[in-house]
Design a protein around this motif. Structure first.
Motif, PDB file in Angstrom:
ATOM      1  N   LEU A  11       0.704  -1.171  -0.075  1.00  0.00           N
ATOM      2  CA  LEU A  11       0.129  -0.012   0.033  1.00  0.00           C
ATOM      3  C   LEU A  11       0.759   1.248   0.059  1.00  0.00           C
ATOM      4  O   LEU A  11       0.206   2.150  -0.784  1.00  0.00           O
ATOM      5  CB  LEU A  11      -0.899   0.062   1.191  1.00  0.00           C
ATOM      6  CG  LEU A  11      -2.024  -1.030   1.166  1.00  0.00           C
ATOM      7  CD1 LEU A  11      -2.654  -1.002   2.538  1.00  0.00           C
ATOM      8  CD2 LEU A  11      -3.111  -0.853   0.109  1.00  0.00           C
ATOM      9  N   THR A 103     -13.870  11.602   0.810  1.00  0.00           N
ATOM     10  CA  THR A 103     -14.241  10.079   0.537  1.00  0.00           C
ATOM     11  C   THR A 103     -15.537   9.865   1.482  1.00  0.00           C
ATOM     12  O   THR A 103     -15.319   9.672   2.771  1.00  0.00           O
ATOM     13  CB  THR A 103     -13.039   9.215   0.778  1.00  0.00           C
ATOM     14  OG1 THR A 103     -11.820   9.742   0.084  1.00  0.00           O
ATOM     15  CG2 THR A 103     -13.349   7.739   0.488  1.00  0.00           C
ATOM     16  N   GLY A 108     -14.073   4.107  -0.417  1.00  0.00           N
ATOM     17  CA  GLY A 108     -12.749   4.058  -0.637  1.00  0.00           C
ATOM     18  C   GLY A 108     -12.437   3.020  -1.296  1.00  0.00           C
ATOM     19  O   GLY A 108     -13.173   1.914  -1.641  1.00  0.00           O
ATOM     20  N   LYS A 109     -11.207   2.853  -2.092  1.00  0.00           N
ATOM     21  CA  LYS A 109     -10.604   1.899  -3.013  1.00  0.00           C
ATOM     22  C   LYS A 109     -10.317   0.885  -2.074  1.00  0.00           C
ATOM     23  O   LYS A 109      -9.230   1.064  -1.252  1.00  0.00           O
ATOM     24  CB  LYS A 109      -9.372   2.599  -3.566  1.00  0.00           C
ATOM     25  CG  LYS A 109      -9.063   1.454  -4.780  1.00  0.00           C
ATOM     26  CD  LYS A 109      -7.852   2.037  -5.679  1.00  0.00           C
ATOM     27  CE  LYS A 109      -7.470   0.997  -6.730  1.00  0.00           C
ATOM     28  NZ  LYS A 109      -6.487   1.809  -7.571  1.00  0.00           N
ATOM     29  N   ARG A 110     -11.071  -0.354  -2.249  1.00  0.00           N
ATOM     30  CA  ARG A 110     -10.772  -1.478  -1.534  1.00  0.00           C
ATOM     31  C   ARG A 110      -9.672  -2.389  -2.121  1.00  0.00           C
ATOM     32  O   ARG A 110      -9.418  -2.617  -3.176  1.00  0.00           O
ATOM     33  CB  ARG A 110     -12.135  -2.297  -1.325  1.00  0.00           C
ATOM     34  CG  ARG A 110     -12.013  -3.428  -0.515  1.00  0.00           C
ATOM     35  CD  ARG A 110     -13.452  -3.891   0.145  1.00  0.00           C
ATOM     36  NE  ARG A 110     -13.796  -2.477   0.916  1.00  0.00           N
ATOM     37  CZ  ARG A 110     -15.119  -2.775   1.545  1.00  0.00           C
ATOM     38  NH1 ARG A 110     -15.714  -3.763   1.529  1.00  0.00           N
ATOM     39  NH2 ARG A 110     -15.386  -1.901   2.345  1.00  0.00           N
ATOM     40  N   HIS A 118      -8.352  -3.452   3.415  1.00  0.00           N
ATOM     41  CA  HIS A 118      -8.171  -1.625   3.305  1.00  0.00           C
ATOM     42  C   HIS A 118      -8.924  -0.955   2.471  1.00  0.00           C
ATOM     43  O   HIS A 118      -9.230  -1.409   1.456  1.00  0.00           O
ATOM     44  CB  HIS A 118      -6.660  -1.453   2.884  1.00  0.00           C
ATOM     45  CG  HIS A 118      -5.500  -2.145   3.824  1.00  0.00           C
ATOM     46  ND1 HIS A 118      -5.457  -2.028   5.140  1.00  0.00           N
ATOM     47  CD2 HIS A 118      -4.792  -3.106   3.453  1.00  0.00           C
ATOM     48  CE1 HIS A 118      -4.396  -2.613   5.780  1.00  0.00           C
ATOM     49  NE2 HIS A 118      -4.057  -3.426   4.631  1.00  0.00           N
ATOM     50  N   ASP A 119      -9.533  -0.006   2.892  1.00  0.00           N
ATOM     51  CA  ASP A 119     -10.244   0.997   2.187  1.00  0.00           C
ATOM     52  C   ASP A 119      -9.387   2.243   2.152  1.00  0.00           C
ATOM     53  O   ASP A 119      -9.201   3.030   3.014  1.00  0.00           O
ATOM     54  CB  ASP A 119     -11.626   1.479   2.840  1.00  0.00           C
ATOM     55  CG  ASP A 119     -12.777   0.352   2.856  1.00  0.00           C
ATOM     56  OD1 ASP A 119     -12.787  -0.367   1.683  1.00  0.00           O
ATOM     57  OD2 ASP A 119     -13.386   0.034   3.615  1.00  0.00           O
ATOM     58  N   LEU A 120      -8.805   2.582   0.941  1.00  0.00           N
ATOM     59  CA  LEU A 120      -7.708   3.449   0.721  1.00  0.00           C
ATOM     60  C   LEU A 120      -8.578   4.777   0.510  1.00  0.00           C
ATOM     61  O   LEU A 120      -9.724   4.887   0.156  1.00  0.00           O
ATOM     62  CB  LEU A 120      -7.019   3.610  -0.321  1.00  0.00           C
ATOM     63  CG  LEU A 120      -6.111   2.373  -0.610  1.00  0.00           C
ATOM     64  CD1 LEU A 120      -5.275   2.092  -1.951  1.00  0.00           C
ATOM     65  CD2 LEU A 120      -5.244   2.026   0.597  1.00  0.00           C
ATOM     66  N   LEU A 121      -8.277   6.047   1.445  1.00  0.00           N
ATOM     67  CA  LEU A 121      -8.991   7.175   1.455  1.00  0.00           C
ATOM     68  C   LEU A 121      -8.270   8.327   0.904  1.00  0.00           C
ATOM     69  O   LEU A 121      -7.129   8.334   0.607  1.00  0.00           O
ATOM     70  CB  LEU A 121      -9.311   7.459   2.923  1.00  0.00           C
ATOM     71  CG  LEU A 121      -9.894   6.274   3.688  1.00  0.00           C
ATOM     72  CD1 LEU A 121      -9.961   7.104   5.326  1.00  0.00           C
ATOM     73  CD2 LEU A 121     -11.090   6.038   3.565  1.00  0.00           C
ATOM     74  N   GLU A 123      -8.161   8.925  -2.331  1.00  0.00           N
ATOM     75  CA  GLU A 123      -7.346   8.236  -3.357  1.00  0.00           C
ATOM     76  C   GLU A 123      -6.920   9.189  -4.585  1.00  0.00           C
ATOM     77  O   GLU A 123      -6.189   8.801  -5.299  1.00  0.00           O
ATOM     78  CB  GLU A 123      -8.009   6.889  -3.942  1.00  0.00           C
ATOM     79  CG  GLU A 123      -7.484   6.073  -4.983  1.00  0.00           C
ATOM     80  CD  GLU A 123      -6.106   5.546  -4.523  1.00  0.00           C
ATOM     81  OE1 GLU A 123      -6.014   5.562  -3.305  1.00  0.00           O
ATOM     82  OE2 GLU A 123      -5.680   4.909  -5.326  1.00  0.00           O
ATOM     83  N   TYR A 133      -6.158   5.297   5.582  1.00  0.00           N
ATOM     84  CA  TYR A 133      -6.793   4.145   5.025  1.00  0.00           C
ATOM     85  C   TYR A 133      -7.423   3.382   6.314  1.00  0.00           C
ATOM     86  O   TYR A 133      -6.911   3.405   7.200  1.00  0.00           O
ATOM     87  CB  TYR A 133      -6.113   3.076   4.292  1.00  0.00           C
ATOM     88  CG  TYR A 133      -4.814   2.466   4.876  1.00  0.00           C
ATOM     89  CD1 TYR A 133      -4.714   1.506   5.529  1.00  0.00           C
ATOM     90  CD2 TYR A 133      -3.616   3.390   4.881  1.00  0.00           C
ATOM     91  CE1 TYR A 133      -3.438   0.844   6.178  1.00  0.00           C
ATOM     92  CE2 TYR A 133      -2.413   2.655   5.504  1.00  0.00           C
ATOM     93  CZ  TYR A 133      -2.440   1.587   6.104  1.00  0.00           C
ATOM     94  OH  TYR A 133      -1.282   1.074   6.535  1.00  0.00           O
ATOM     95  N   ARG A 134      -8.734   3.083   5.935  1.00  0.00           N
ATOM     96  CA  ARG A 134      -9.510   2.278   7.030  1.00  0.00           C
ATOM     97  C   ARG A 134      -9.333   0.942   6.867  1.00  0.00           C
ATOM     98  O   ARG A 134      -9.299   0.477   5.650  1.00  0.00           O
ATOM     99  CB  ARG A 134     -10.884   2.627   6.951  1.00  0.00           C
ATOM    100  CG  ARG A 134     -11.755   2.130   8.060  1.00  0.00           C
ATOM    101  CD  ARG A 134     -13.193   2.465   8.058  1.00  0.00           C
ATOM    102  NE  ARG A 134     -13.726   2.479   6.474  1.00  0.00           N
ATOM    103  CZ  ARG A 134     -14.182   3.685   5.973  1.00  0.00           C
ATOM    104  NH1 ARG A 134     -13.811   4.846   6.206  1.00  0.00           N
ATOM    105  NH2 ARG A 134     -14.661   3.560   4.568  1.00  0.00           N
TER     106      ARG A 134
END
Length: 209
Positions: A11, A103, A108-110, A118-121, A123, A133-134
């Motif tokens: 990541l 976001t 979020g991009k998973r 991960h959910d990228l915030l 992005e 990221y969450r």
């Protein structure tokens, strides 16, 4: 770019590679001094007097006709009420571009791994200095990891739901519940497992520079 299921350090590489390299322009000291003086709305005479320099000397420095000695630089810094290094640091305010990314929940991009999801915030922003990221923590024991996760930078962890146990290379494991947080050197090995019945969720923010 596929995420290595063994390690979430991909990541960090993904975020670093998402922006193009930008070459820094060499600093024009004379222009920088002039900008600092004008920011204070001072005339040449006023700035020279405050710095204890002759007006002609300050004028030559601003116009690139003279390279100031270190003693002159110190006087300039004192007169302009800044530190010497700030004379050579381009003003950040001049580079403000009003960037912002929102976001929404679920947008979020998973990126899924064996131990985390991960959910990228944020992005859409390139050349970020932080990677937020969450993460949903799937792992329940250290044996699910193939060694420590470690990468460059520093990291902030905030527990959103559930209870987790933070394992680090040089400290005893720490149990953390909702609202607890930790800030640590990410080059130190670290892993997180959920110790609650459900998958825990956490917010991670990793520095990229």
């Amino acid at each position: 770019m596929a995420i290595d299921p063994k390690d979430n350090t991909a990541l960090i590489r993904l975020a670093r590679e998402s922006g193009e390299d930008v070459q820094a322009e060499p600093l024009d000291l004379g222009l920088r001094v002039r900008e600092l003086r004008k920011d204070k709305d001072w005339t040449l005479e006023q700035a020279a007097r405050k710095a204890g320099l002759a007006r002609s000397t300050l004028s030559k420095i601003e116009n690139g006709q003279m390279s100031p000695t270190y003693d002159a630089l110190k006087k300039l810094a004192v007169g302009l009420e800044i530190s010497v290094p700030q004379l050579f640091t381009p003003p950040q305010q001049a580079q403000v571009n009003g960037r912002m990314a929102v976001t929404r929940v679920g947008e979020g991009k998973r990126q899924a791994t064996v131990t985390y999801e991960h959910d990228l915030l944020a992005e859409t922003l390139t050349r970020k200095k932080m990677l937020p990221y969450r993460a949903t923590v799937r792992a329940r024991k250290m044996e699910e990891f193939e060694g420590w996760v470690r990468h460059d930078g520093e990291e902030f962890l905030y527990v959103l739901t559930g209870v987790v146990r933070l394992y680090t290379e040089f400290y005893e494991p720490i149990e953390m519940k909702r609202g607890d947080s930790a800030y640590y050197d990410a080059t130190m090995g670290h892993n997180v497992v959920s110790v609650s019945s459900e998958d825990a969720t956490i917010l991670w923010v990793t520095s990229l520079s």
